[in-house]
Design an enzyme around this catalytic site. Structure first.
Site, PDB file in Angstrom:
ATOM      1  N   HIS A 367      -8.611 -16.152  -2.156  1.00  0.00           N
ATOM      2  CA  HIS A 367      -9.513 -16.968  -1.275  1.00  0.00           C
ATOM      3  C   HIS A 367      -8.844 -17.728  -0.214  1.00  0.00           C
ATOM      4  O   HIS A 367      -9.113 -18.100   0.908  1.00  0.00           O
ATOM      5  CB  HIS A 367     -10.575 -17.571  -2.228  1.00  0.00           C
ATOM      6  CG  HIS A 367     -11.386 -16.659  -3.187  1.00  0.00           C
ATOM      7  ND1 HIS A 367     -11.687 -16.930  -4.016  1.00  0.00           N
ATOM      8  CD2 HIS A 367     -11.450 -15.337  -2.898  1.00  0.00           C
ATOM      9  CE1 HIS A 367     -12.258 -16.071  -4.766  1.00  0.00           C
ATOM     10  NE2 HIS A 367     -12.110 -14.870  -4.063  1.00  0.00           N
ATOM     11  N   ARG A 510     -22.858  -9.614   7.481  1.00  0.00           N
ATOM     12  CA  ARG A 510     -22.655  -8.646   6.313  1.00  0.00           C
ATOM     13  C   ARG A 510     -23.264  -9.541   5.235  1.00  0.00           C
ATOM     14  O   ARG A 510     -23.007 -10.451   4.880  1.00  0.00           O
ATOM     15  CB  ARG A 510     -21.207  -7.909   5.947  1.00  0.00           C
ATOM     16  CG  ARG A 510     -21.229  -7.252   4.952  1.00  0.00           C
ATOM     17  CD  ARG A 510     -19.875  -6.609   4.762  1.00  0.00           C
ATOM     18  NE  ARG A 510     -18.974  -7.794   4.242  1.00  0.00           N
ATOM     19  CZ  ARG A 510     -17.732  -7.380   3.828  1.00  0.00           C
ATOM     20  NH1 ARG A 510     -17.150  -6.340   4.122  1.00  0.00           N
ATOM     21  NH2 ARG A 510     -17.056  -8.288   3.310  1.00  0.00           N
ATOM     22  N   GLU A 609     -17.107   2.860   3.655  1.00  0.00           N
ATOM     23  CA  GLU A 609     -15.984   2.416   3.229  1.00  0.00           C
ATOM     24  C   GLU A 609     -15.982   3.203   1.735  1.00  0.00           C
ATOM     25  O   GLU A 609     -15.053   3.095   0.871  1.00  0.00           O
ATOM     26  CB  GLU A 609     -15.878   1.019   2.999  1.00  0.00           C
ATOM     27  CG  GLU A 609     -17.167   0.286   2.593  1.00  0.00           C
ATOM     28  CD  GLU A 609     -16.959  -1.161   2.291  1.00  0.00           C
ATOM     29  OE1 GLU A 609     -15.575  -1.788   2.589  1.00  0.00           O
ATOM     30  OE2 GLU A 609     -17.948  -2.079   2.161  1.00  0.00           O
ATOM     31  N   ASN A 632     -10.192  -0.754   4.827  1.00  0.00           N
ATOM     32  CA  ASN A 632      -9.613  -1.302   3.491  1.00  0.00           C
ATOM     33  C   ASN A 632     -10.022  -0.738   2.539  1.00  0.00           C
ATOM     34  O   ASN A 632      -9.307  -0.270   1.753  1.00  0.00           O
ATOM     35  CB  ASN A 632      -9.947  -2.980   3.572  1.00  0.00           C
ATOM     36  CG  ASN A 632      -9.236  -3.771   4.698  1.00  0.00           C
ATOM     37  OD1 ASN A 632      -8.442  -3.400   5.563  1.00  0.00           O
ATOM     38  ND2 ASN A 632      -9.940  -5.000   4.818  1.00  0.00           N
ATOM     39  N   ASP A 633     -11.149  -0.581   2.383  1.00  0.00           N
ATOM     40  CA  ASP A 633     -11.846   0.162   1.193  1.00  0.00           C
ATOM     41  C   ASP A 633     -11.828   1.506   1.108  1.00  0.00           C
ATOM     42  O   ASP A 633     -11.382   2.281   0.328  1.00  0.00           O
ATOM     43  CB  ASP A 633     -13.158  -0.466   0.944  1.00  0.00           C
ATOM     44  CG  ASP A 633     -13.245  -1.753   0.074  1.00  0.00           C
ATOM     45  OD1 ASP A 633     -12.467  -1.934  -0.797  1.00  0.00           O
ATOM     46  OD2 ASP A 633     -14.091  -2.680   0.481  1.00  0.00           O
ATOM     47  N   ARG A 643      -6.128  -1.815  -3.504  1.00  0.00           N
ATOM     48  CA  ARG A 643      -5.854  -2.752  -2.522  1.00  0.00           C
ATOM     49  C   ARG A 643      -5.190  -4.013  -2.695  1.00  0.00           C
ATOM     50  O   ARG A 643      -4.437  -4.648  -2.214  1.00  0.00           O
ATOM     51  CB  ARG A 643      -6.922  -2.761  -1.254  1.00  0.00           C
ATOM     52  CG  ARG A 643      -7.840  -3.768  -2.007  1.00  0.00           C
ATOM     53  CD  ARG A 643      -9.270  -3.664  -0.968  1.00  0.00           C
ATOM     54  NE  ARG A 643      -9.288  -4.885  -0.190  1.00  0.00           N
ATOM     55  CZ  ARG A 643     -10.322  -5.067   0.532  1.00  0.00           C
ATOM     56  NH1 ARG A 643     -11.511  -4.322   0.466  1.00  0.00           N
ATOM     57  NH2 ARG A 643     -10.311  -6.061   1.426  1.00  0.00           N
ATOM     58  N   CYS A 680     -13.611  -2.385  11.150  1.00  0.00           N
ATOM     59  CA  CYS A 680     -13.263  -3.708  10.953  1.00  0.00           C
ATOM     60  C   CYS A 680     -12.333  -3.987   9.872  1.00  0.00           C
ATOM     61  O   CYS A 680     -12.287  -5.166   9.382  1.00  0.00           O
ATOM     62  CB  CYS A 680     -14.582  -4.750  10.824  1.00  0.00           C
ATOM     63  SG  CYS A 680     -15.327  -3.846   9.115  1.00  0.00           S
TER      64      CYS A 680
END
Ligand code: PEP
Ligand code: MG
Length: 755
Positions: A367, A510, A609, A632-633, A643, A680
């Protein structure tokens, strides 16, 4: 050596008296060696000081020939003194000349001395000198004598470091600064380049009071502090319920150390020698640090780090020094160095002075990394061992492109980086000049460039970057940074601020994508073997709808009278989208009945994804208002490649035929259904990858704000049709990656693809 006539306590008291005298450093050192020699009944006592980090110079002696002072030198590893410096360990020898490392220095006249006891003078785990006593007879120094000498060495280190022996300190400091250049390779968490000075997130504790006035009083202080420490650790352990087994295991180990008898006995013994409680803690900590540096076993090092942490806490209790740097008076060009830290802690620092962050731990998806990217400051992680060689104020260079970290860089490295920063600034100025230019390819394709965001600090980037909107607003970040579940009002405030900041530009919000690496401290979640493929995001939301319903209510209320775009993450089958949509309908109905004003329009989308969705596109696209590819996923699940695993980070390339083919397929289906499509994932922010995406037919991509300029620059030079003609036949190749071919296309067509 006969056992000490006066004992270490008296010696420490005498040392203090010498320190109080107004003399030159040399005179004081001469007195100190005399005192030590007399106190431990040795014929020789010598102090060697480390020069240039590689040579030990005789600085003062009682017993050796005075002409040798400032002349006799030994390299690290050379002779007995050099061996002590190299190993940071004491040498206790009845017959020194038989030791294989013994080296005879004729100028000292030491051949007549047989027994030898030498200890390192340690400061923060670094050897800054060596203290030696010698006797003519073949003596075996006792363990107590060795301990007493080590205590004396520590006091010496402190008086040197605190500047009381200013001239010596200058030699040590200059040499440490000059020579101890360190190079680390970290993992890039956030891009950019920073030059500045280190600020330790948890600064070292400065001990000014070393020598005890009253030993019973110091013992009582130590005991009181240990009690307080234990109570504090107990509290920490109890406060971990529900935070996951791994976390409490770590703290349990911590608790064990707080009760470790060996440690406590050593602390007690150090106080007995005449040190104050805090000096005793540091004395034991010094040994531990020196051992930690020599330990190759990462597990043991980790445990020793725990003990170090604990010692620091104890020191803070004893000295009353606060745990963290005063964030307000941060020096200019500060680079914060920490073992690890939470996202909120980073936000506490003054943004105007903060240039970078380096962590010993911390991965790209942590984070704090997300916050660093949002703040636009370079951040590196996994710089193991960095804190051991850093002090507050150490010059530091952080290269958030290559992952290089330079501690006390040499002037030529510094010059090269100053040039790099200037170049970077020039490029930024060029990108800024493009801010109001639309992203249109040379053959007329208008591309929507949007930004990814998730914190209120991200919002000004929308205007600064000239992006067309927010393509992905990750709401989980607000939840992750809160101490407890944000209530309805807090959520409404947050989403209103996002919508206000965006003005007329579209924002795609989201819903909560928690689970896997994004956990909420206050939400009890079962331990899962594969959390990335576990009970997370929308799966969790439709089975435990209270959380999502609360969020949807906040979103609808925040968007009253405005346009709202909501996107659901991790949809694996169309039914899940329907279930999420049904929840929204319920919330809408509820608010409508309650007389609340609803949004002017609500558009619902799904993230693509999970690979299974690729074979359900016709079904899905009939039901959604828009869709966004989470590359990404999608990459992680297509290649079965975690990842967050740094070992796999470079294993598979997004510019590979399978991922690009999957994306192309989604693009054609979305076009056939006339459904707006966006992408994205991280790849959208890299110019070469973005070029490929536009080649595949995407006309909307969303990225980190800093990437908007470089990607736009690329688009302005691109002929999309020409690229597709070259790219289409590549998609059927069985190559591992198409990167080289795409780079070559960019080169021959003069397209700038390096950010
Ligand atoms: C993605 O998976 O590509 C994505 C954009 O979502 P996140 O990185 O938040 O999982
Ligand atoms: Mg995702």
């Amino acid at each position: 050596m006969a056992s000490s006539a006066l004992g270490p306590r008296v010696l420490l008291r005498r040392l203090r008296e010498v320190m109080a005298e107004r003399e030159t450093a040399q005179k004081r050192l001469d007195k100190i060696v005399m005192l030590i020699a007399a106190n431990v009944v040795a014929e020789v006592c010598s102090i060697y000081v480390m020069r240039q980090g590689q040579e030990l110079e005789l600085f003062a002696t009682e017993g050796l020939k005075p002409e040798a002072v400032h002349k006799s030198r030994l390299r690290v590893g050379e002779g007995l003194v050099g061996t002590i410096a190299a190993t940071a360990e004491a040498l206790n020898l009845a017959e020194a000349q038989r030791h294989p490392a013994f080296k005879y220095l004729p100028e000292t006249g030491e051949e007549i001395y047989h027994s030898f006891l030498g200890v390192p003078i340690l400061r923060g785990g670094i050897v800054i000198g060596v203290l030696v006593v010698q006797n003519r007879t073949h003596r075996h120094y006792t363990e107590e004598e060795e301990e007493a000498l080590q205590t004396t060495a520590m006091v010496l280190a402190e008086v040197i470091a605190s500047g009381e022996l200013q001239e010596v300190a200058r030699v040590v400091a200059a040499d440490v600064t000059h020579i101890r250049l360190h190079h680390f390779k970290g993992e890039v968490l956030a891009e950019g380049v920073a030059l500045g000075h280190a600020v330790l997130h948890e600064p070292r504790i400065v001990i000014t009071n070393l020598i005890a006035e009253s030993i019973p009083k110091e013992k009582a202080r130590l005991e009181g502090a240990v009690q307080e420490l234990r109570a504090h650790v107990d509290e920490m352990v109890e406060g971990t319920a529900g935070r996951g087994a791994e976390y409490s295991e770590v703290l349990e180990a911590f608790r064990m150390f707080a009760h470790d008898r060996g440690w406590l006995t050593r602390l007690g013994e150090a106080v007995e020698t005449g040190l104050t409680a805090e000096a005793a803690v540091e004395r034991v900590q010094n040994d531990n640090r020196a051992r930690m540096m020599r330990t190759p076993d990462p597990y043991l090092r980790e445990r020793m780090h725990d003990l170090d942490d604990l010692a620091n806490r104890l020191l803070r209790i004893l000295t009353g020094q606060i745990a963290t740097a005063s964030r307000g008076d941060l020096p200019a060009n500060a680079i914060v160095v920490a073992r690890n830290m939470g996202p909120a802690e980073l936000l506490d620092y003054d943004r105007a002075k903060l240039r970078g962050v380096v962590l010993e731990e911390g991965g790209r998806n942590s984070h704090v990394a997300i916050v660093a990217r949002a703040l636009g400051i370079p951040a590196l992680g996994q710089a193991e061992g960095l804190i051991d060689v850093i002090d507050t104020g150490s010059p530091l260079i952080v290269d958030g492109a290559s992952g290089d970290i330079y501690v006390r860089p040499s002037p030529d490295i510094e010059r090269a980086y100053i040039e790099k920063v200037r170049f970077y600034a020039r490029r930024q100025a060029q990108y800024a000049a493009l801010r109001d230019t639309q992203a249109v390819t040379r053959d007329g394709v208008r591309v929507q460039l949007q930004i990814n965001a998730g914190l209120l600090v991200d919002l000004p980037h929308l205007a600064e970057s000239g992006a067309d909107g927010i393509g992905l607003y990750r709401t989980e970040l607000h939840f992750m940074m809160a101490q407890r579940l944000p209530r309805l009002e807090s959520q409404i405030r947050h989403y209103s601020a996002v919508l206000d900041a965006a003005g007329d530009k579209p924002v795609t919000i989201r819903t909560l994508d928690i689970g896997a690496d994004k956990s909420l401290p206050y939400l009890r979640q079962p331990k899962e073997d594969n959390p990335a493929m576990g009970w997370r995001a929308t799966r969790l939301a439709i089975e435990r709808p209270a959380l999502l319903k609360l969020q949807l209510r906040a979103l609808l209320l925040a968007a009253a009278g405005r346009n709202l775009r909501i996107m659901f993450p991790m949809i694996a089958d169309v039914e899940e989208f329907r279930a999420a949509k049904a929840l929204l309908e319920k919330v809408k109905e509820y608010l409508h009945r309650g007389g609340h004003e609803l949004p002017r329009s609500i558009k619902l989308g799904a993230m693509i994804e999970v690979p299974a969705l690729i074979w359900q596109l016709d079904g899905l696209l009939k039901e959604v208002d828009f869709a966004s590819i989470g590359s990404n996923d999608l990459l992680q699940f297509l290649f079965a490649s975690d990842r967050g695993n740094t070992r796999l980070a470079a294993r598979y390339d997004p510019l590979s035929p399978p991922l690009l083919s999957a994306i192309r397929h989604i693009v054609t289906r979305a076009a056939a259904h006339d459904v707006p499509l966006n992408l994205c994932g991280e790849m959208a922010g890299r110019p070469l990858e973005a070029m490929a995406l536009i080649g595949l037919g995407l006309t909307s991509i969303s990225m980190a704000p800093a990437a908007v300029g470089p990607v736009k620059d690329m688009i302005l030079a691109l002929d999309r049709g020409a690229l597709w003609r070259e790219l289409e036949p590549m998609l059927v190749l069985s190559d591992h990656s198409l990167r080289g071919r795409l780079e070559s296309f960019a080169r021959t067509h003069g397209i700038p693809v390096t950010a």
